[in-house]
Scaffold this motif. Sequence first.
Motif, PDB file in Angstrom:
ATOM      1  N   SER A 274     120.261  43.594  31.676  1.00 10.01           N
ATOM      2  CA  SER A 274     119.470  44.601  32.241  1.00 10.01           C
ATOM      3  C   SER A 274     118.769  45.457  31.395  1.00 10.01           C
ATOM      4  CB  SER A 274     120.075  45.328  33.506  1.00 10.01           C
ATOM      5  OG  SER A 274     121.116  44.551  34.309  1.00 10.01           O
ATOM      6  N   THR A 275     119.409  46.299  30.764  1.00 18.92           N
ATOM      7  CA  THR A 275     118.815  47.073  29.636  1.00 18.92           C
ATOM      8  C   THR A 275     117.641  46.358  28.811  1.00 18.92           C
ATOM      9  OG1 THR A 275     120.990  48.329  29.194  1.00 18.92           O
ATOM     10  CG2 THR A 275     119.080  48.852  27.708  1.00 18.92           C
ATOM     11  N   PHE A 276     117.688  45.390  28.490  1.00 19.64           N
ATOM     12  CA  PHE A 276     116.832  44.404  27.784  1.00 19.64           C
ATOM     13  C   PHE A 276     115.648  44.392  28.708  1.00 19.64           C
ATOM     14  CE2 PHE A 276     114.878  40.031  26.857  1.00 19.64           C
ATOM     15  CZ  PHE A 276     114.418  40.498  25.765  1.00 19.64           C
ATOM     16  N   LEU A 277     115.849  43.805  29.914  1.00 17.76           N
ATOM     17  CA  LEU A 277     114.796  43.637  30.824  1.00 17.76           C
ATOM     18  C   LEU A 277     114.017  45.026  31.084  1.00 17.76           C
ATOM     19  CD1 LEU A 277     116.090  40.941  33.275  1.00 17.76           C
ATOM     20  CD2 LEU A 277     114.388  40.750  31.340  1.00 17.76           C
TER      21      LEU A 277
ATOM     22  N   GLY B 267     111.476  46.211  28.181  1.00 13.45           N
ATOM     23  CA  GLY B 267     110.502  45.351  27.650  1.00 13.45           C
ATOM     24  C   GLY B 267     109.498  45.409  28.729  1.00 13.45           C
ATOM     25  N   ASP B 268     108.120  44.699  28.320  1.00 15.69           N
ATOM     26  CA  ASP B 268     107.058  44.552  29.218  1.00 15.69           C
ATOM     27  C   ASP B 268     107.012  43.079  29.166  1.00 15.69           C
ATOM     28  OD1 ASP B 268     104.810  44.295  30.570  1.00 15.69           O
ATOM     29  OD2 ASP B 268     103.460  45.398  29.142  1.00 15.69           O
ATOM     30  N   PHE B 269     107.217  42.740  30.524  1.00 15.54           N
ATOM     31  CA  PHE B 269     107.281  40.987  30.692  1.00 15.54           C
ATOM     32  C   PHE B 269     106.126  40.676  31.535  1.00 15.54           C
ATOM     33  CE2 PHE B 269     111.602  42.571  29.491  1.00 15.54           C
ATOM     34  CZ  PHE B 269     111.696  41.793  28.445  1.00 15.54           C
ATOM     35  N   VAL B 270     105.141  41.332  31.740  1.00 18.94           N
ATOM     36  CA  VAL B 270     103.938  41.259  32.576  1.00 18.94           C
ATOM     37  C   VAL B 270     103.249  39.562  32.066  1.00 18.94           C
ATOM     38  CG1 VAL B 270     101.718  41.679  33.479  1.00 18.94           C
ATOM     39  CG2 VAL B 270     103.492  43.413  33.353  1.00 18.94           C
ATOM     40  N   GLY B 271     103.357  38.700  32.980  1.00 19.34           N
ATOM     41  CA  GLY B 271     102.873  37.378  32.703  1.00 19.34           C
ATOM     42  C   GLY B 271     103.494  36.747  31.884  1.00 19.34           C
ATOM     43  N   LYS B 272     104.793  37.072  31.534  1.00 15.17           N
ATOM     44  CA  LYS B 272     105.627  36.044  30.546  1.00 15.17           C
ATOM     45  C   LYS B 272     106.273  35.075  31.841  1.00 15.17           C
ATOM     46  CE  LYS B 272     104.850  38.417  26.964  1.00 15.17           C
ATOM     47  NZ  LYS B 272     103.843  38.057  25.923  1.00 15.17           N
ATOM     48  N   THR B 273     106.715  34.111  31.275  1.00 12.28           N
ATOM     49  CA  THR B 273     107.778  33.218  32.066  1.00 12.28           C
ATOM     50  C   THR B 273     109.015  33.349  31.555  1.00 12.28           C
ATOM     51  OG1 THR B 273     105.951  31.465  32.476  1.00 12.28           O
ATOM     52  CG2 THR B 273     108.257  30.643  32.545  1.00 12.28           C
TER      53      THR B 273
ATOM     54  N   LEU C  38     114.196  43.403  37.936  1.00 15.21           N
ATOM     55  CA  LEU C  38     113.922  44.352  36.925  1.00 15.21           C
ATOM     56  C   LEU C  38     113.035  44.007  35.891  1.00 15.21           C
ATOM     57  CD1 LEU C  38     117.757  44.936  35.512  1.00 15.21           C
ATOM     58  CD2 LEU C  38     116.336  46.270  37.035  1.00 15.21           C
ATOM     59  N   ALA C  39     112.240  42.695  36.350  1.00 13.00           N
ATOM     60  CA  ALA C  39     110.997  42.340  35.612  1.00 13.00           C
ATOM     61  C   ALA C  39     110.286  41.725  36.625  1.00 13.00           C
ATOM     62  CB  ALA C  39     111.285  41.279  34.676  1.00 13.00           C
TER      63      ALA C  39
ATOM     64  N   TRP D  82     108.878  34.125  37.174  1.00 11.71           N
ATOM     65  CA  TRP D  82     110.477  33.977  37.155  1.00 11.71           C
ATOM     66  C   TRP D  82     110.891  32.540  37.447  1.00 11.71           C
ATOM     67  CZ3 TRP D  82     113.714  37.623  34.833  1.00 11.71           C
ATOM     68  CH2 TRP D  82     115.219  37.241  35.147  1.00 11.71           C
ATOM     69  N   LEU D  83     111.360  31.760  36.795  1.00 11.80           N
ATOM     70  CA  LEU D  83     111.944  30.189  36.902  1.00 11.80           C
ATOM     71  C   LEU D  83     113.438  30.404  37.634  1.00 11.80           C
ATOM     72  CD1 LEU D  83     109.323  29.612  35.857  1.00 11.80           C
ATOM     73  CD2 LEU D  83     110.328  27.872  34.676  1.00 11.80           C
TER      74      LEU D  83
END
Length: 126
Positions: free
Chosen positions: A22-25, A28-34, A56-57, A62-63
């Motif tokens: 959870s802390t990792f997510l 970070g900025d995961f906009v647009g990442k799969t 959290l992202a 999200w798959l």
Amino acid sequence: MKYFTLFLGYPIWHGQAPKIISTFLESGDFVGKTIVPFCTSGSSPIGSSAANLHALAPSSRWLDGRRFSGSTSQNAVARWVNGLELTGKTANTTEGDDPILNITVNGTTLTAALADNSSARALAEL
Ligand SMILES: Cc1cc2nc3c(=O)[nH]c(=O)nc-3n(C[C@H](O)[C@H](O)[C@H](O)COP(=O)(O)O)c2cc1C
């Protein structure tokens, strides 16, 4: 972050992912990442752990997650990976390209993630 797809693996602890995931997510900025979640466990299913991480992202693509056990074969993992709909990387993009568009309007820059469709892929190829 210069990548398109993140395989997020974690062990199930008391039915959920460890807090450090959870802390990792959150950091970070995961906009647009799969993001492809997967877990290992003694017997518990992936359950609500992946949905809780997704929250959290929310701007990521999200798959569905998958749980593996110690007896999962290498072939089964390969079949899973090969069956995933991983996108965001087109024939004309190279490692390090980013699937995010920066749109500047009157000095204000907005970021937009490319959708997963043929029009967006055609645009990315330009
Ligand atoms: C603190 C802790 C809690 C765990 N809780 C569960 C659980 O709720 N359900 C389950 O099936 N396995 C549970 N396990 C087993 C882990 O999921 C399993 O050890 C892990 O997926 C295998 O990775 P490892 O080799 O890094 O430990 C737990 C393990 C630990 C250490």
